[in-house]
Design a protein around this motif. Sequence first.
Motif, PDB file in Angstrom:
ATOM      1  N   ALA A 132       0.834  -1.208   0.000  1.00  0.00           N
ATOM      2  CA  ALA A 132       0.000   0.000   0.000  1.00  0.00           C
ATOM      3  C   ALA A 132       0.867   1.255   0.000  1.00  0.00           C
ATOM      4  O   ALA A 132       0.601   2.210  -0.737  1.00  0.00           O
ATOM      5  CB  ALA A 132      -0.934  -0.002   1.213  1.00  0.00           C
ATOM      6  N   ILE A 133       1.910   1.250   0.808  1.00  0.00           N
ATOM      7  CA  ILE A 133       2.800   2.420   0.896  1.00  0.00           C
ATOM      8  C   ILE A 133       3.464   2.689  -0.452  1.00  0.00           C
ATOM      9  O   ILE A 133       3.608   3.841  -0.863  1.00  0.00           O
ATOM     10  CB  ILE A 133       3.855   2.212   2.005  1.00  0.00           C
ATOM     11  CG1 ILE A 133       3.186   2.247   3.380  1.00  0.00           C
ATOM     12  CG2 ILE A 133       4.959   3.262   1.921  1.00  0.00           C
ATOM     13  CD1 ILE A 133       4.070   1.792   4.529  1.00  0.00           C
ATOM     14  N   GLN A 134       3.834   1.634  -1.156  1.00  0.00           N
ATOM     15  CA  GLN A 134       4.516   1.826  -2.440  1.00  0.00           C
ATOM     16  C   GLN A 134       3.597   2.391  -3.515  1.00  0.00           C
ATOM     17  O   GLN A 134       4.081   2.899  -4.524  1.00  0.00           O
ATOM     18  CB  GLN A 134       5.158   0.513  -2.907  1.00  0.00           C
ATOM     19  CG  GLN A 134       6.195  -0.043  -1.969  1.00  0.00           C
ATOM     20  CD  GLN A 134       7.171   0.985  -1.438  1.00  0.00           C
ATOM     21  OE1 GLN A 134       7.637   1.861  -2.162  1.00  0.00           O
ATOM     22  NE2 GLN A 134       7.470   0.918  -0.150  1.00  0.00           N
ATOM     23  N   ARG A 181       4.590   9.140   0.429  1.00  0.00           N
ATOM     24  CA  ARG A 181       5.313   7.964   0.903  1.00  0.00           C
ATOM     25  C   ARG A 181       6.373   8.371   1.937  1.00  0.00           C
ATOM     26  O   ARG A 181       6.494   7.755   2.991  1.00  0.00           O
ATOM     27  CB  ARG A 181       5.955   7.240  -0.278  1.00  0.00           C
ATOM     28  CG  ARG A 181       6.522   5.889   0.075  1.00  0.00           C
ATOM     29  CD  ARG A 181       6.888   5.046  -1.138  1.00  0.00           C
ATOM     30  NE  ARG A 181       7.812   5.684  -2.038  1.00  0.00           N
ATOM     31  CZ  ARG A 181       7.554   5.976  -3.312  1.00  0.00           C
ATOM     32  NH1 ARG A 181       6.389   5.673  -3.855  1.00  0.00           N
ATOM     33  NH2 ARG A 181       8.446   6.555  -4.068  1.00  0.00           N
ATOM     34  N   VAL A 182       7.100   9.442   1.641  1.00  0.00           N
ATOM     35  CA  VAL A 182       8.125   9.933   2.568  1.00  0.00           C
ATOM     36  C   VAL A 182       7.484  10.373   3.877  1.00  0.00           C
ATOM     37  O   VAL A 182       7.925   9.980   4.966  1.00  0.00           O
ATOM     38  CB  VAL A 182       8.924  11.099   1.939  1.00  0.00           C
ATOM     39  CG1 VAL A 182       9.829  11.753   2.967  1.00  0.00           C
ATOM     40  CG2 VAL A 182       9.733  10.620   0.745  1.00  0.00           C
ATOM     41  N   VAL A 183       6.436  11.180   3.787  1.00  0.00           N
ATOM     42  CA  VAL A 183       5.764  11.701   4.982  1.00  0.00           C
ATOM     43  C   VAL A 183       5.181  10.555   5.804  1.00  0.00           C
ATOM     44  O   VAL A 183       5.332  10.519   7.036  1.00  0.00           O
ATOM     45  CB  VAL A 183       4.666  12.728   4.599  1.00  0.00           C
ATOM     46  CG1 VAL A 183       3.828  13.116   5.805  1.00  0.00           C
ATOM     47  CG2 VAL A 183       5.301  13.967   3.979  1.00  0.00           C
ATOM     48  N   PHE A 184       4.523   9.615   5.138  1.00  0.00           N
ATOM     49  CA  PHE A 184       3.932   8.489   5.863  1.00  0.00           C
ATOM     50  C   PHE A 184       5.004   7.689   6.593  1.00  0.00           C
ATOM     51  O   PHE A 184       4.846   7.350   7.762  1.00  0.00           O
ATOM     52  CB  PHE A 184       3.133   7.582   4.920  1.00  0.00           C
ATOM     53  CG  PHE A 184       2.399   6.501   5.659  1.00  0.00           C
ATOM     54  CD1 PHE A 184       1.153   6.755   6.213  1.00  0.00           C
ATOM     55  CD2 PHE A 184       2.970   5.251   5.842  1.00  0.00           C
ATOM     56  CE1 PHE A 184       0.482   5.769   6.935  1.00  0.00           C
ATOM     57  CE2 PHE A 184       2.311   4.259   6.559  1.00  0.00           C
ATOM     58  CZ  PHE A 184       1.065   4.519   7.105  1.00  0.00           C
ATOM     59  N   ASN A 185       6.091   7.375   5.916  1.00  0.00           N
ATOM     60  CA  ASN A 185       7.162   6.596   6.542  1.00  0.00           C
ATOM     61  C   ASN A 185       7.751   7.309   7.757  1.00  0.00           C
ATOM     62  O   ASN A 185       7.967   6.691   8.799  1.00  0.00           O
ATOM     63  CB  ASN A 185       8.266   6.271   5.533  1.00  0.00           C
ATOM     64  CG  ASN A 185       7.903   5.131   4.618  1.00  0.00           C
ATOM     65  OD1 ASN A 185       7.129   4.258   4.972  1.00  0.00           O
ATOM     66  ND2 ASN A 185       8.464   5.136   3.428  1.00  0.00           N
ATOM     67  N   LEU A 186       8.020   8.593   7.611  1.00  0.00           N
ATOM     68  CA  LEU A 186       8.598   9.343   8.728  1.00  0.00           C
ATOM     69  C   LEU A 186       7.645   9.402   9.916  1.00  0.00           C
ATOM     70  O   LEU A 186       8.058   9.269  11.065  1.00  0.00           O
ATOM     71  CB  LEU A 186       8.974  10.765   8.290  1.00  0.00           C
ATOM     72  CG  LEU A 186      10.178  10.889   7.364  1.00  0.00           C
ATOM     73  CD1 LEU A 186      10.317  12.315   6.855  1.00  0.00           C
ATOM     74  CD2 LEU A 186      11.450  10.435   8.062  1.00  0.00           C
ATOM     75  N   ARG A 187       6.379   9.589   9.656  1.00  0.00           N
ATOM     76  CA  ARG A 187       5.404   9.732  10.743  1.00  0.00           C
ATOM     77  C   ARG A 187       5.042   8.375  11.350  1.00  0.00           C
ATOM     78  O   ARG A 187       5.030   8.210  12.566  1.00  0.00           O
ATOM     79  CB  ARG A 187       4.141  10.428  10.217  1.00  0.00           C
ATOM     80  CG  ARG A 187       3.110  10.702  11.254  1.00  0.00           C
ATOM     81  CD  ARG A 187       3.507  11.879  12.118  1.00  0.00           C
ATOM     82  NE  ARG A 187       2.471  12.116  13.099  1.00  0.00           N
ATOM     83  CZ  ARG A 187       2.678  12.626  14.276  1.00  0.00           C
ATOM     84  NH1 ARG A 187       3.877  13.031  14.617  1.00  0.00           N
ATOM     85  NH2 ARG A 187       1.697  12.778  15.116  1.00  0.00           N
TER      86      ARG A 187
END
Length: 181
Positions: free
Chosen positions: A127-129, A136-142
């Motif tokens: 889903a993230i990809q 994607r960057v914001v979601f991963n960091l948060r």
Amino acid sequence: MQSDDLVLLQQFREPATKEQGFTGIIKKYQEKLYWHIRRMVVDHEDANDVLQNLFIKVWKGLENFREDSRLYTWLYRIATNECLSFIEQQKRKASISMDEVGEVLSNKIKADSNFDANKLEWKLQLAIQQLPEKQRVVFNLRYYDEMPYEEMSRILDTSEGALKASYHHAAKKIEAFMLEY
């Protein structure tokens, strides 16, 4: 800035302890940075290459670090930029569009020998990809790094409001993907 970071920076700035200070920085941040990079580029070998490039840049640029931000923030900014540059290079090499990047990264996930589409963590990675690069960057960091929006704002040079909106949109897209998949 944390006192141990200050000690490491001080060691780095002294010729006699420069390598010791740099080794301390690597030991302290290598694993966190690896997983941040890995979530963005997906492949282990690619993540190691990006991490190596990151530490080369850090070695060359650490003398000029002005301590306007925390060392952690500065490292994450470089790591994020290295990931985005790497993805851009891969895109150019493969002559693919931005829309196809998610598909390429999804295929890398599916090619992993441990991949199991029935496991929630694999569905989440797929889903993230599918997200646009910024989301994607914001979601991963948060989500993974539990990074406050204020810190993210300094790393990504974007307003907190825009980051909150990106995260919200990313979470909605991931939720829809998870329900559909």
